[in-house]
Design an enzyme around this catalytic site. Structure first.
Site, PDB file in Angstrom:
ATOM      1  N   ARG A 166      21.826 -40.325  -8.308  1.00  0.00           N
ATOM      2  CA  ARG A 166      20.381 -40.131  -8.192  1.00  0.00           C
ATOM      3  C   ARG A 166      19.752 -41.141  -7.231  1.00  0.00           C
ATOM      4  NH1 ARG A 166      22.394 -36.532 -10.147  1.00  0.00           N
ATOM      5  NH2 ARG A 166      21.907 -35.419 -12.068  1.00  0.00           N
ATOM      6  N   SER A 243      14.653 -33.355 -16.164  1.00  0.00           N
ATOM      7  CA  SER A 243      15.071 -34.564 -16.878  1.00  0.00           C
ATOM      8  C   SER A 243      14.122 -35.706 -16.519  1.00  0.00           C
ATOM      9  CB  SER A 243      16.502 -34.939 -16.498  1.00  0.00           C
ATOM     10  OG  SER A 243      17.398 -33.906 -16.867  1.00  0.00           O
ATOM     11  N   GLU A 349      12.855 -40.722 -13.902  1.00  0.00           N
ATOM     12  CA  GLU A 349      13.340 -40.056 -12.693  1.00  0.00           C
ATOM     13  C   GLU A 349      12.207 -39.587 -11.796  1.00  0.00           C
ATOM     14  OE1 GLU A 349      16.459 -36.445 -11.608  1.00  0.00           O
ATOM     15  OE2 GLU A 349      16.717 -37.646 -13.409  1.00  0.00           O
TER      16      GLU A 349
END
Length: 357
Positions: A166, A243, A349
């Site tokens: 990520r 998420s 995130e």
């Protein structure tokens, strides 16, 4: 290029929260994108780039500056060779899932596992979007950007993008504006080897099996829908950023401390937290598992305006009339509860604009 004023940014994000943009400029070509960014930079004004809005949460007060909405289009094959694969240039504003669907129909393998992910193509290299055993770094050949500091177009080969879990060199900086991405797809009728257990089970095949591309895409979409991760205007479980927290990556001693904390909280028969070895010796564990075991089950927060998804604990959702403050209050509750329970601090995130968590 189109200019509007006082447009609610909630209408441009999948979480559907956020106040107005003082000025909104929508660009449909790469030249317009560069020109719009240069104009704002030359005026030394605040700039916010928005494409699909699937990883973005904007403050209730909105954004007091110029928002450039990236709506550029174009999917251009540049070469195709059975051995070298298909090199395909994709504009930053192209819808990501539409690209995946097109790749599957064209016999371009490598992103079928990323079906159903909302957002636009230009955002995918920024956080190295991944799911079901694939991530975009596996197929990205190069990323072409506008360098705001040097006022020049700059292209990065995949190896120079700093891809990690990520993460990329483009994340956490506003220096580079992604203009387009070149992908190197495998030319094949079959998917990349299935590397995710739940997906293999859904397909009825062993891990490592290659299946027809269309079958792989259908199975991924089924998995994502069951978790509320495919956008549906009628399903509030999908009014989210997907998420909300990344999976923690822990050093061995940190993971051992987590196991001890789990035992203290859940008793001597407590399950061991999920553990996935990283190449650097660290271990990735599951944010969703930690959230659930800390007591935040599916639907936590209902009947409030913001709640965890009823299908997946990792998604913070807008139940219809939530504000940004509502969403972040729930996210803070979950983050702080997990840290209190297990000593692991979850990291958000989505990008927060005008707010902190």
């Amino acid at each position: 290029m189109r200019e509007d004023h006082d447009v609610a940014l909630a209408t441009l994000t999948t979480m559907r929260v956020g106040g107005p943009a003082a000025r909104l400029v929508t660009v449909t070509t790469t030249d317009e994108l560069v020109d719009a960014v240069r104009e704002v930079d030359d005026a030394d004004e605040p700039l916010l780039l928005v494409s699909g809005g699937s990883n973005l949460i904007v403050a209730d007060d909105g954004f007091d500056g110029t928002v450039v909405h990236v709506a550029t289009t174009g999917v251009t094959p540049e070469s195709a060779d059975f051995c070298a694969g298909a090199l395909v240039r994709v504009a930053a504003g192209e819808d990501w899932d539409s690209l995946v669907e097109h790749a599957v129909t064209q016999g371009w393998a490598g992103v079928e596992g990323l079906s159903g992910i909302p957002g636009r193509t230009g955002a995918t290299p920024i956080q190295n979007v991944g799911a079901y055993g694939q991530d975009v770094s596996q197929t990205i050949w190069s990323v072409r950007t506008w360098d705001r500091r040097d006022q020049a177009v700059r292209t990065f080969a995949s190896g120079d993008c700093g891809f990690g879990y990520r993460h990329s060199r483009f994340k956490g900086t506003d220096r580079f504006v992604v203009l387009d991405v070149v992908f190197q797809f495998e030319i094949a009728d079959l998917s990349r080897p299935i590397a995710y257990a739940a997906l293999a089970d859904g397909l009825g095949v062993p891990l490592g099996t290659r299946v027809p591309l269309a079958d792989a895409r259908a199975a991924v979409l089924e998995q994502r829908r069951s978790r509320g991760m495919v956008l549906d205007a009628d399903d509030h479980d999908t009014w989210s950023c997907g998420s909300f927290f990344t999976n923690p990556i822990l050093r061995p001693r940190e993971f051992d401390a987590l196991v001890e904390r789990v035992g203290d909280r859940l008793g001597p028969e407590a399950p061991t937290p999920p553990r996935f070895a990283e190449s650097d010796g660290r271990f990735k564990t599951s944010a969703a598992w930690l959230i659930d075991k800390a007591g935040f089950t599916k639907g936590h927060g209902l009947p409030g305006p913001a709640a965890l998804s009823t299908k997946h604990t990792l998604a913070v959702t807008n139940r219809g009339d939530a504000t940004t403050s509502d969403v972040l209050a729930l996210a803070r509750e979950v983050r702080d509860g997990v840290e209190e329970a297990f000593g692991v601090r979850l990291v958000n995130e989505p990008v927060l604009v005008g707010e902190t968590l």
